[in-house]
Structure formats: structure tokens, C-alpha cells
Design an enzyme around this catalytic site. Sequence first.
Site, PDB file in Angstrom:
ATOM      1  N   GLN A 124       0.814  -1.214   0.000  1.00 42.57           N
ATOM      2  CA  GLN A 124       0.000   0.000   0.000  1.00 42.57           C
ATOM      3  C   GLN A 124       0.852   1.270   0.000  1.00 42.57           C
ATOM      4  OE1 GLN A 124      -3.434   0.506  -0.108  1.00 42.57           O
ATOM      5  NE2 GLN A 124      -3.569  -1.669  -0.636  1.00 42.57           N
ATOM      6  N   GLN A 178       5.609   7.777  -9.856  1.00 42.74           N
ATOM      7  CA  GLN A 178       6.356   7.025 -10.856  1.00 42.74           C
ATOM      8  C   GLN A 178       7.472   7.875 -11.469  1.00 42.74           C
ATOM      9  OE1 GLN A 178       5.973   3.888 -11.733  1.00 42.74           O
ATOM     10  NE2 GLN A 178       7.086   3.723 -13.651  1.00 42.74           N
ATOM     11  N   ASP A 222       8.487  -3.613  -7.880  1.00 43.79           N
ATOM     12  CA  ASP A 222       8.887  -2.262  -7.470  1.00 43.79           C
ATOM     13  C   ASP A 222       8.685  -2.012  -5.981  1.00 43.79           C
ATOM     14  OD1 ASP A 222       9.922  -1.291  -9.786  1.00 43.79           O
ATOM     15  OD2 ASP A 222       8.142  -0.199 -10.416  1.00 43.79           O
ATOM     16  N   HIS A 253      17.021  -0.395  -5.665  1.00 39.58           N
ATOM     17  CA  HIS A 253      15.648  -0.802  -5.368  1.00 39.58           C
ATOM     18  C   HIS A 253      15.418  -2.279  -5.671  1.00 39.58           C
ATOM     19  CE1 HIS A 253      15.032  -0.263  -9.738  1.00 39.58           C
ATOM     20  NE2 HIS A 253      13.980  -1.046  -9.580  1.00 39.58           N
TER      21      HIS A 253
END
Length: 377
Positions: free
Chosen positions: A122, A129, A190, A209
Site C-alpha cells: 500500500q 512514478q 517495485d 531498489h
Amino acid sequence: CGPWSRKSILSWMNPPDCALIPCVHVESHVPDPPRPPRLHETEKIAMKTPASSSSWRVAHTHTPHLTPLSSPRSPPTSPMTVSAKRRRLHVPAPTKVVHCALHGNISIEPLLASVMDTHIFQRLKNLRQLGCADHVYPTARHSRFEHSLGVAHLAGRLCSKLKEAPMPLSAEPPSERDILCVKLAGLCHDLGHGPYSHTFEKLVPGFKHEAMSEQLLEGLFKGSPPLVRLSHFATGDEPLDDETDFNFVAELLRGAPPAERTARPRSKWYLYNIVANNAFGLDVDRLDYLLRDKLCAIGGDCAFSLDTIFDNAAVRIARFDDDPEPYPVIAFSQKTAPELWSVFRTRYDMFDKVGKGMGWRSGGMGTRMGWDGMGSG
């Protein structure tokens, strides 16, 4: 505020214990019928004062619905959300259907819906983005949340097309279990992005990431206790495995090279080209963010056709330098070349318009706060 002030009302509703209230003695008074004792009620006590002929009685306090201020109270508890109750009771989330402005209706399986309900996923709603590009392109305010849903949807579409297409002899079509794992990898690819997306990687040296996504994925399925258990879900009569399928999803996330692919047999190695394709750089992650970024930042029609690309995708046997033995990969027919060139052309156009629009030519703050990571979604 008159005789009926708040203090007088409260004192009338909740008088102190053993308060003396005078009453006039009436000879024809008929006593009240006896009644059973109640909670929080003291017995009535009648008494006579020697100095006065008036009758006095001790009034009882009967407040079954009121709580004394001096009594201890339990601390307030926040209402438990539906997702928290579901995780506590290990109840799978139902199948969901959400609408995407780019892909239309998207069907979310119970496993993916359970992952979406967690706080780890969430948080992607608050991650833009395109980082700070909305300061120049105000409509570029889409988040990693909808991008992840789009990648999972495209991964499922491509797997379904490959399953229907003819396979070489040394390749196997994907099972429903494989398709669900690939969609889960697309949904979670992501998770590890920090604030302002790729800009955070520029500001924090050494932060990647991709590695953070694997750590959050491990915390999601391997934590103590885990937020979601793969073994609680199944595709048909085939349940998922907490070890094998988790390793498969983790390998899909990082685009594992052939030497590190252990969760699926060699006949299904083409599945590693769907979410993170390190072989030739064309995967559903890039296809989604190129179309989505162009739609939200610049607008206009789609730059390339996903239907044309997916309809002409097939599995072929190829040999690469990273492995001496041939293995199955995803390939495209020759007539798809114009659409594939449009994909890379769109990537260059977005870099030229959005990147330079954020100040990349001057090398100013826009270089670090603009649309970074053109090749890594």
C-alpha cells in the site's frame, strides 16, 4: 445557560452515593412493590432524625449505563481493518476486478489481492512514478501502485499468449501455477523503491531498489509471522510451495542469469524474460511504464500496439554467451520489427521530452530530480 446547565444535568443523572434527599411523609403512601436487586444499585435505607419530624431516606444511585469517572477504563482500540482481520484469521482475499485507465478491467487473483492489502504494498500509492516531474508536467502524478498492477496484468496476458502458441520440443508451456507466480513477480517488482523513485538512488549511494525489493519480498512471505503464505493458495488442485515458488518469484524479480535459475527446469527458462528481461531489454515492465508515462505526462495516443507485440510472441531455442547450452527464450517474428522499433523510439522520445524538460541540458537540479532510470522502470 439557565438552570439546566451541564453541571446540574450531570449531577442529576449521576448523583453521589449516599446523597440525602428530603421527602414529605404522607400517611396514605403506598410502598413500592419489591423488585429484584440490580447491578450498581445500593439498598434503600430508611432512617428517622430525632431533631425533626420529617422523614429522611438515603437515596440510592442507580446508573447501570454510566461509568464513574474514577473507575479504570480500557485504552481505546482502533478499529481493525478488513485486511488485518483477514491476515489474522488466514482468510484469503476474494478475487477483485479493478479498472485501469491504460489496460481497462484487470482481474486480481486472491493471492495478489492478499499482497495488495498489506502495508508493504500500500505504501506504493505514495510513490510517484516520475519523481518530481509533476512540477513541470502536472498530470504526471501516477504512482508505483497502478504501475505494478499494470505489470502484473501484462505478465498474465503474455503468459496466456505463450501458453496457446506452439512450443519447441525442448520447451514446456507454462502451467497456471507458473502464470500466477509470474504475475506475483510483476506485482512486487517495485516494492523496494524509495521516496521520489529513482531519485532516491541518486541521493543515497549504494541503494538499489532491486535488492530492497527482494528484502521486502522476503519479509512479506518469510517474516515472523509472514503476512502472506503461498501455501494457502492454489491454482486448481495444485497448491503453491512456500520454498520453491518463493525462490522462483525472487529470481524473476532480479532477472536471474542462467547460472542462478534453480526454481524452474531448463524447459521453462523463457519465463525469466517476462518481468525483468536482461537478455535484450524488452519486458512487460518497460512496456507498461513507457505507455503509462506518456499517457500521464504528455498524453496522446498509444505509441505502439501491445496486441501486435503479444500476438507475435513465441518461444524459440537460442544460444547465448552466458550459457554454452541452448535454452528457450521469448522471440518475435520479423513482421513485429516496426512495433519493436516504436518501443525503443518511445523510450528515446520520453527521455528527450520529459528528461530535457526537467532541465537535463543545463545539468541543474532537474538532472537529479527528473525522470531518471530510463532503462530500469
